[in-house]
Design a protein around this motif. Structure first.
Motif, short mmCIF file in Angstrom:
data_model
loop_
_atom_site.label_atom_id
_atom_site.label_comp_id
_atom_site.label_asym_id
_atom_site.label_seq_id
_atom_site.Cartn_x
_atom_site.Cartn_y
_atom_site.Cartn_z
N PRO A 122 56.24 68.06 58.25
CA PRO A 122 55.57 67.21 59.24
C PRO A 122 54.23 66.70 58.72
O PRO A 122 53.46 67.45 58.12
CB PRO A 122 55.37 68.14 60.44
CG PRO A 122 56.44 69.17 60.30
CD PRO A 122 56.57 69.39 58.81
N VAL A 123 53.97 65.44 58.98
CA VAL A 123 52.71 64.85 58.54
C VAL A 123 51.54 65.50 59.26
O VAL A 123 50.40 65.49 58.76
CB VAL A 123 52.72 63.32 58.76
CG1 VAL A 123 52.66 62.97 60.25
CG2 VAL A 123 51.58 62.64 58.00
N GLN A 124 51.80 66.11 60.41
CA GLN A 124 50.74 66.80 61.15
C GLN A 124 50.12 67.93 60.32
O GLN A 124 48.95 68.28 60.54
CB GLN A 124 51.30 67.36 62.46
CG GLN A 124 51.59 66.31 63.52
CD GLN A 124 53.03 65.84 63.53
OE1 GLN A 124 53.65 65.74 62.48
NE2 GLN A 124 53.56 65.56 64.71
N GLN A 142 60.42 60.61 57.45
CA GLN A 142 60.62 59.74 58.61
C GLN A 142 59.61 58.59 58.64
O GLN A 142 59.92 57.50 59.12
CB GLN A 142 60.54 60.57 59.89
CG GLN A 142 61.76 61.46 60.09
CD GLN A 142 61.58 62.55 61.12
OE1 GLN A 142 60.45 62.86 61.52
NE2 GLN A 142 62.68 63.14 61.56
N LEU A 143 58.44 58.80 58.10
CA LEU A 143 57.50 57.70 57.93
C LEU A 143 58.01 56.73 56.87
O LEU A 143 57.97 55.50 57.05
CB LEU A 143 56.12 58.22 57.54
CG LEU A 143 55.36 59.03 58.59
CD1 LEU A 143 54.16 59.72 57.96
CD2 LEU A 143 54.89 58.12 59.74
N LEU A 144 58.52 57.26 55.78
CA LEU A 144 59.00 56.43 54.68
C LEU A 144 60.16 55.54 55.10
O LEU A 144 60.25 54.38 54.69
CB LEU A 144 59.42 57.30 53.50
CG LEU A 144 58.31 57.91 52.65
CD1 LEU A 144 58.86 59.00 51.75
CD2 LEU A 144 57.62 56.84 51.82
N ASN A 145 61.07 56.07 55.94
CA ASN A 145 62.25 55.27 56.31
C ASN A 145 62.21 54.72 57.74
O ASN A 145 63.22 54.34 58.30
CB ASN A 145 63.54 56.05 56.05
CG ASN A 145 63.67 57.29 56.92
OD1 ASN A 145 63.08 57.41 57.99
ND2 ASN A 145 64.48 58.24 56.45
N LEU A 203 50.94 56.65 56.05
CA LEU A 203 51.17 57.14 54.68
C LEU A 203 49.95 56.87 53.79
O LEU A 203 49.63 57.67 52.90
CB LEU A 203 52.41 56.48 54.08
CG LEU A 203 53.75 56.98 54.65
CD1 LEU A 203 54.90 56.12 54.11
CD2 LEU A 203 53.98 58.45 54.32
N GLY A 204 49.27 55.76 54.02
CA GLY A 204 48.04 55.50 53.27
C GLY A 204 46.99 56.57 53.53
O GLY A 204 46.31 57.04 52.61
#
Length: 383
Positions: A122-124, A142-145, A203-204
């Motif tokens: 998770p990005v969290q 999931q952010l990437l796609n 993502l940045g």
């Protein structure tokens, strides 16, 4: 700036005729066996015809590079600017729009290969506090796609007139993210695919947090430099395009029924950032797709993410940074980009037997319909 979802998806799809017309229907989410190409090389006559008559009402210029194992073709047409009428510079820089996402995805995948990011994590974990408790865990993959469920951020307005009035103002990536997360999730992560810039803006931020450096520094060090993209850069808050470039225009209807062409070359793109503010050339974008697909930039295991679409989401066709498109028994992996005045596509077969890069000076780059000049180029290049 907010993203008109239908327009963005159509821009990506129609860039190579995915949605309708002679290029056929969208590919299914699951890759299928693909017949070998039988082309004997780019159709030079068809490509020249595709560029004939520029400038016209649809485009002021076009820069095209077709390559691959069966030959190459280079061409340009149109004008540098409407005022002087001098010929378009074939080596000009332009706003590459969402093709920036290919670079961003490649940086993230490199970091994953180094063990500094987990694609299923998770990005969290990396950006605590960024997403409030209303959000379920959103993985980096999931952010990437584009299956995160995060809604689009706000901007200066959807209409051209509203955006143009603020073209020299700055909207920071963090402001965009804050406005997006304030809306809450659109859907549960991993249940749908919805192409939105916000995924790559997050993502940045992830890249910066993990590396301790700016996104621009990491993108240049990891991707632009190794790929030999010497004429590509990220402008930040600078509204100008530095170096040789052709002007971009937007067609604006007048009350009397005629059309005015507004110069939109200078524009602060800071809000697009890791999702779409890159300035590049057709030669540099060709270098990007060539080095990327060869495996020069991302290790093989992580590179596979760029050629994998979610198999459990109906209609999904987007991977990490790219979009899958099948035509005539051949699978192409592409990315389009559109900023006012400029429409761009990079596309290639996975084995690089055919590559296509174009930049069209579209007079309605953010419109719902595919630019007719871009469509002619795509049809000619993919024969």
């Amino acid at each position: 700036m907010p993203v008109r979802r239908t327009a963005v998806v159509l821009a990506a799809a129609l860039a190579l005729g995915l949605a309708a017309g002679p290029l056929g229907a969208p590919a299914s989410a699951s890759p299928a066996p693909v017949a070998a190409r039988t082309s004997t090389g780019p159709d030079a006559a068809a490509l020249r015809a595709a560029l004939a008559g520029l400038p016209d009402a649809d485009a002021t210029a076009a820069l095209v590079r077709v390559g691959g194992s069966d030959g190459t073709w280079r061409g340009s047409a149109g004008v540098h600017d409407l005022e002087s009428g001098r010929a378009a510079d074939p080596d000009a820089r332009f706003r590459a729009g969402s093709t920036t996402k290919v670079v961003t995805a490649a940086v993230v995948l490199q970091l994953a290969a180094e063990g500094r990011i987990g694609l299923g994590t998770p990005v969290q974990k990396y950006l605590p506090g960024l997403l409030p408790s209303a959000f379920e865990p959103v993985t980096v993959r999931q952010l990437l796609n584009h299956t995160s469920g995060i809604q689009a951020g706000d901007g200066f307005g959807d209409a051209f007139e509203d955006a143009y009035a603020h073209r020299f103002d700055t909207l920071t990536p963090r402001q965009v993210v804050a406005s997006a997360v304030a809306k809450g999730p659109e859907f549960a992560p991993g249940t749908r695919q919805d192409y939105l810039n916000i995924n790559y803006t997050v993502l940045g931020l992830l890249i910066e947090k993990v590396t301790g450096h700016t996104y621009e520094h990491e993108a240049a060090r990891r991707i632009l430099g190794p790929a030999g993209m010497r004429h590509t850069y990220f402008p930040g808050t600078d509204p100008r395009i530095h170096g040789p470039h052709n002007h971009g225009y937007q067609a604006v209807p007048r009350p009397d029924g005629t059309t005015a062409f507004t110069d939109v070359t200078d524009w602060n793109q800071a809000d697009r950032w890791a999702a779409g503010d890159m300035i590049s050339t057709t030669a540099d974008l060709e270098r990007l797709v060539t080095h990327l697909f060869r495996g020069d930039l991302v290790p093989a295991r992580q590179l596979e993410e760029m050629f994998t679409v979610p198999s459990d989401i109906e209609g999904a066709d987007m991977s990490a940074g790219l979009q899958r498109f099948e035509y005539g028994g051949t699978v192409y992996w592409l990315k389009s980009g559109a900023r006012y005045g400029y429409s761009t596509v990079i596309a290639a077969t996975r084995d690089l037997s055919r590559t296509l890069v174009y930049s069209v000076g579209s007079t309605d780059a953010k419109g719902e319909e595919m630019n007719p000049v871009a469509r002619r180029i795509a049809l000619a290049a993919l024969k």
